[in-house]
Enzyme design. Structure first.
Site, mmCIF file in Angstrom:
data_model
loop_
_atom_site.group_PDB
_atom_site.id
_atom_site.type_symbol
_atom_site.label_atom_id
_atom_site.label_comp_id
_atom_site.label_asym_id
_atom_site.label_seq_id
_atom_site.Cartn_x
_atom_site.Cartn_y
_atom_site.Cartn_z
ATOM 1 N N CYS A 288 0.787 -1.199 0.160
ATOM 2 C CA CYS A 288 0.124 -0.008 0.014
ATOM 3 C C CYS A 288 0.862 1.303 0.014
ATOM 4 O O CYS A 288 0.701 2.219 -0.724
ATOM 5 C CB CYS A 288 -0.937 0.034 0.976
ATOM 6 S SG CYS A 288 0.093 -0.367 2.901
ATOM 7 N N HIS A 315 1.803 5.000 9.985
ATOM 8 C CA HIS A 315 0.718 4.092 9.205
ATOM 9 C C HIS A 315 -0.082 3.489 10.133
ATOM 10 O O HIS A 315 0.261 3.316 11.631
ATOM 11 C CB HIS A 315 1.686 2.809 8.636
ATOM 12 C CG HIS A 315 1.178 1.830 7.890
ATOM 13 N ND1 HIS A 315 -0.002 1.136 8.250
ATOM 14 C CD2 HIS A 315 1.270 1.623 6.600
ATOM 15 C CE1 HIS A 315 -0.347 0.428 7.063
ATOM 16 N NE2 HIS A 315 0.383 0.622 6.136
#
Length: 477
Positions: A288, A315
């Site tokens: 991602c 994150h």
């Protein structure tokens, strides 16, 4: 404007959005045409979502697009024999109204602008897709594939493969598809067929198969053939492990939704999907974070050149961390994810080089896991080869998000109030936060938001389509 006029204006917009919905649905189901407004898909959109999509045009061109200005374009589109394409009626409408004052020439204008898609050959056969694993990414991929349900759909979700198979498992899997704490309820109906071990979602029949190893399944028993198996488990990352899928009858290609090891191609859709050849049977959609930063880095490098840089990822916590302190093989990840910021490693900066070789050896990276369930941020600090300023860099990235080949990967916001939860459901690989941009001389720092679940899943679907030769024409170019 009086109070009554405000209400009347809203009522008119609402009714026009309602009138759009059946036209949008028929265009997709019967002709394979996906309608968008400045990249915002209108497929299965509610009336409110259609109205909001029109208001968002202000971010791109400085003024909103009125529904009465776009509705004639949807009507004209429904009369044209366009097939298998994406059409951005927002861009078409804005461009038209810059030079015209009435609707008299809309149909001829549309016929000219969409000439490449009129009577477009629809001779590509639908392809079977199997989701191996049904965790966060697997379920979001299922949602994305199911929302495309229709006669013209070319990516057909046929099965999911799971470990286990205990009593009640099927209903629990279906329940997780119906409800999501982050992304909200499933848009439609989900039923369980206990007798045949299947889930039926919006008319899509999904066979549920239980297996402990990729090579245990015979897909042909379920009338599945030449299938693309999308491995969401993250257990197998090299050619030997992922190659086990290809030993199963009915499977022909494999896509990994994680960074791969060895010589397997790591693809960031929009950047290097052109590297995929028909001979590639095992491909990775990278991570991602790699998907979030690579398009932005490519854009910056193309214009200014990047001498070197560092990527710090903020994150959201993930499923491999612990809810409370407990044993974990990795450093620090054993500590409670909802209670701590956790420094960890990321290979995303180095992985960029697999998709963008010109940046090989130029980037370092690290990551901090934070107590949010979704949406992350990459802080990209760069030394450039050419000088720039905040305004110049932002203007370039805004134009890139609107007009370049990377417009489906990069979004741009100039909001002073945006926070992480506002980006849940973003379909872009990354969103440049222009208010946070720092640039002076040859130094620049960019802040890029990304929905590390949904935005990434949209990128994965793009790689799936490319692997199966199902690329879609997007107009206007």
């Amino acid at each position: 404007m009086s109070a009554d006029k405000h209400l009347q204006s809203w009522q008119e917009r609402f009714e026009m959005a309602e009138a759009m919905q059946p036209l949008l649905g028929k265009l997709y189901r019967n002709q394979g045409v996906e309608v968008m407004i400045y990249g915002k898909p209108l497929l299965n959109a509610s009336t409110i979502e259609i109205i909001k999509a029109h208001r968002l045009v202000r971010r791109h061109v400085g003024e909103k697009l009125r529904l009465r200005e776009s509705f004639p374009f949807v009507q004209a589109l429904s009369k044209l024999a366009v097939k298998q394409c994406r059409v951005d009626i927002g861009k078409l409408a804005v461009n038209y109204w810059r030079d015209h004052t009435d609707v008299s020439e809309i149909e001829s204008y549309m016929a000219k602008e969409l000439a490449d898609a009129i009577d477009h050959a629809d001779d590509v056969a639908p392809r079977d897709v199997v989701l191996y694993g049904f965790g966060r990414i697997g379920r979001l991929l299922a949602r994305l594939l199911i929302e495309r349900t229709g006669r013209s759909n070319k990516l057909r979700l046929r099965a999911i493969v799971l470990r286990g198979g205990k009593k009640g498992d099927l209903e629990k899997r279906a329940s997780l598809l119906r409800r999501d704490s982050v992304h909200g309820p499933f848009n439609g109906s989900v039923e369980v067929d206990e007798e045949n071990n299947a889930i039926i979602a919006n008319g899509t029949y999904i066979q549920v198969i239980y297996a402990n190893s990729p090579d245990e399944v015979d897909y042909t028993k379920y009338d599945i053939s030449d299938a693309l198996v999308v491995d969401n488990t993250g257990i197998w990352k090299d050619e030997a492990g992922l190659g086990l899928h290809l030993k199963s009858p009915g499977a022909s290609k494999v896509l990994l939704t994680a960074p791969a090891k060895g010589a397997i191609k790591n693809i960031v859709y929009g950047v290097n999907e052109g590297d995929i050849t028909p001979e590639d049977i095992i491909v990775s959609a990278a991570s991602c974070t790699t998907n979030a930063i690579t398009p932005v880095l490519k854009a910056v490098n193309d214009k200014y050149g990047i001498e070197n840089g560092h990527v710090e990822t903020i994150h959201s916590y993930t499923n491999d961390q612990n809810l409370i302190d407990n044993y974990h093989t990795a450093d620090r990840r054993g500590r409670s994810a909802p209670l701590n910021m956790v420094i960890t490693e990321t290979g995303a900066a180095k992985a960029v080089a697999k998709a963008l070789p010109e940046l090989a050896g130029k980037l370092t990276g690290n990551a901090i896991r934070v107590p949010t369930p979704n949406v992350s941020m990459a802080i990209i600090s760069m030394n450039l080869n050419a000088e720039t300023s905040k305004d110049e860099l932002n203007e370039y990235l805004k134009d890139t998000a609107l007009q370049s080949p990377l417009q489906n990967q990069i979004d741009y916001t100039d909001s002073t109030e945006i926070v992480s939860s506002d980006l849940v459901g973003s379909r872009y690989a990354g969103v440049v936060d222009s208010q946070a941009t720092i640039a002076e001389g040859k130094r620049a720092i960019l802040y890029v938001w990304y929905d590390n679940e949904f935005g990434y899943s949209c990128q994965v679907v793009g790689v799936m389509q490319t692997m199966l030769g199902l690329t879609t024409l997007s107009l206007p170019a």
